[in-house]
Design a protein around this motif. Structure first.
Motif, PDB file in Angstrom:
ATOM      1  N   ARG A   1      -8.856   4.697  -2.555  1.00 28.62           N
ATOM      2  CA  ARG A   1      -7.978   5.139  -3.635  1.00 28.62           C
ATOM      3  C   ARG A   1      -8.507   4.700  -5.002  1.00 28.62           C
ATOM      4  O   ARG A   1      -7.754   4.585  -5.953  1.00 28.62           O
ATOM      5  CB  ARG A   1      -6.581   4.587  -3.384  1.00 28.62           C
ATOM      6  CG  ARG A   1      -5.974   5.184  -2.122  1.00 28.62           C
ATOM      7  CD  ARG A   1      -4.798   4.417  -1.587  1.00 28.62           C
ATOM      8  NE  ARG A   1      -3.686   4.379  -2.504  1.00 28.62           N
ATOM      9  CZ  ARG A   1      -2.528   3.810  -2.215  1.00 28.62           C
ATOM     10  NH1 ARG A   1      -2.321   3.255  -1.036  1.00 28.62           N
ATOM     11  NH2 ARG A   1      -1.564   3.791  -3.107  1.00 28.62           N
TER      12      ARG A   1
ATOM     13  N   TYR B   1     -10.125  -1.270   2.684  1.00 30.16           N
ATOM     14  CA  TYR B   1     -10.592   0.113   2.842  1.00 30.16           C
ATOM     15  C   TYR B   1      -9.658   1.093   2.138  1.00 30.16           C
ATOM     16  O   TYR B   1     -10.104   2.042   1.500  1.00 30.16           O
ATOM     17  CB  TYR B   1     -10.730   0.490   4.315  1.00 30.16           C
ATOM     18  CG  TYR B   1     -11.963  -0.068   4.966  1.00 30.16           C
ATOM     19  CD1 TYR B   1     -13.244   0.307   4.552  1.00 30.16           C
ATOM     20  CD2 TYR B   1     -11.870  -0.986   6.010  1.00 30.16           C
ATOM     21  CE1 TYR B   1     -14.376  -0.211   5.144  1.00 30.16           C
ATOM     22  CE2 TYR B   1     -13.008  -1.505   6.609  1.00 30.16           C
ATOM     23  CZ  TYR B   1     -14.256  -1.109   6.172  1.00 30.16           C
ATOM     24  OH  TYR B   1     -15.375  -1.622   6.752  1.00 30.16           O
ATOM     25  N   ASP B   2      -8.355   0.883   2.268  1.00 29.00           N
ATOM     26  CA  ASP B   2      -7.388   1.769   1.624  1.00 29.00           C
ATOM     27  C   ASP B   2      -7.521   1.694   0.102  1.00 29.00           C
ATOM     28  O   ASP B   2      -7.547   2.724  -0.575  1.00 29.00           O
ATOM     29  CB  ASP B   2      -5.977   1.391   2.064  1.00 29.00           C
ATOM     30  CG  ASP B   2      -4.919   2.389   1.596  1.00 29.00           C
ATOM     31  OD1 ASP B   2      -5.260   3.557   1.306  1.00 29.00           O
ATOM     32  OD2 ASP B   2      -3.739   1.990   1.528  1.00 29.00           O
ATOM     33  N   CYS B   3      -7.609   0.486  -0.432  1.00 28.82           N
ATOM     34  CA  CYS B   3      -7.765   0.330  -1.886  1.00 28.82           C
ATOM     35  C   CYS B   3      -9.034   1.012  -2.373  1.00 28.82           C
ATOM     36  O   CYS B   3      -9.020   1.720  -3.384  1.00 28.82           O
ATOM     37  CB  CYS B   3      -7.794  -1.150  -2.256  1.00 28.82           C
ATOM     38  SG  CYS B   3      -6.202  -1.977  -2.086  1.00 28.82           S
TER      39      CYS B   3
ATOM     40  N   ASP C   1      -8.171  -3.591   6.489  1.00 21.21           N
ATOM     41  CA  ASP C   1      -7.458  -2.313   6.403  1.00 21.21           C
ATOM     42  C   ASP C   1      -7.013  -2.048   4.968  1.00 21.21           C
ATOM     43  O   ASP C   1      -7.183  -0.938   4.442  1.00 21.21           O
ATOM     44  CB  ASP C   1      -6.236  -2.307   7.329  1.00 21.21           C
ATOM     45  CG  ASP C   1      -6.595  -2.225   8.804  1.00 21.21           C
ATOM     46  OD1 ASP C   1      -7.775  -1.953   9.128  1.00 21.21           O
ATOM     47  OD2 ASP C   1      -5.681  -2.456   9.628  1.00 21.21           O
ATOM     48  N   ALA C   2      -6.454  -3.059   4.321  1.00 19.92           N
ATOM     49  CA  ALA C   2      -6.004  -2.908   2.937  1.00 19.92           C
ATOM     50  C   ALA C   2      -7.196  -2.698   2.002  1.00 19.92           C
ATOM     51  O   ALA C   2      -7.131  -1.888   1.074  1.00 19.92           O
ATOM     52  CB  ALA C   2      -5.196  -4.134   2.513  1.00 19.92           C
TER      53      ALA C   2
ATOM     54  N   ARG D   1       0.825  -1.207   0.000  1.00 20.29           N
ATOM     55  CA  ARG D   1       0.000   0.000   0.000  1.00 20.29           C
ATOM     56  C   ARG D   1       0.862   1.260   0.000  1.00 20.29           C
ATOM     57  O   ARG D   1       0.526   2.255  -0.639  1.00 20.29           O
ATOM     58  CB  ARG D   1      -0.937  -0.027   1.213  1.00 20.29           C
ATOM     59  CG  ARG D   1      -1.986  -1.103   1.063  1.00 20.29           C
ATOM     60  CD  ARG D   1      -2.672  -1.483   2.354  1.00 20.29           C
ATOM     61  NE  ARG D   1      -3.099  -0.346   3.136  1.00 20.29           N
ATOM     62  CZ  ARG D   1      -3.262  -0.403   4.455  1.00 20.29           C
ATOM     63  NH1 ARG D   1      -3.025  -1.504   5.123  1.00 20.29           N
ATOM     64  NH2 ARG D   1      -3.659   0.653   5.097  1.00 20.29           N
TER      65      ARG D   1
END
Length: 129
Positions: A76, A71-73, A68-69, A39
């Motif tokens: 973005r 949500y971040d993806c 967590d990953a 990330r």
């Protein structure tokens, strides 16, 4: 053990994180680190494939780093897709109500193309950004 692989040409805008062996609260740290590194290594849109096809066992300790990953993806304008076929991995997602978020993909190629192992849950096609 977890490794972050270099992406073949087909996946040039995609990061691939691979894990194998048992993933539980004692062994999930390398997966969490590899996801965080993937990330952090790519600014902007993030497409991430997590290959758990060689994981022999998983428990719910994989959920925090994967969520967590995810949500971040999503934040973005990207996606996170998981390659797995192990019954315990499927059971973790099924029992926690996350099977819709984390459907199984049979291979990294299938994940890239949005073709789930269960054709009824395939991701809709996305237009390039």
């Amino acid at each position: 053990m977890t490794t972050q692989g270099g992406a073949p040409a087909l996946f040039e805008e995609c990061r691939i994180v691979r894990a194998h062996g048992e993933l539980d609260r004692h062994t999930v740290a390398p997966l969490a680190r590899a996801l965080a590194e993937a990330r952090a290594a790519r600014p902007g849109r993030l497409l991430l494939i997590v290959d758990l096809s060689e994981a022999t066992f998983t428990d719910c300790s994989i959920l925090t780093p994967l969520c967590d990953a995810w949500y971040d993806c999503r934040a973005r304008s990207g996606w996170l897709r998981i390659v797995y076929g192990n019954h315990t991995t499927d059971l973790v997602f099924r029992r926690t109500g996350l099977l819709d978020r984390f459907p199984a993909y049979a291979s990294a190629q299938d994940a890239w193309e949005g073709r789930t192992a269960d054709p009824g849950t395939a991701d809709p096609p996305r237009r390039p950004a």
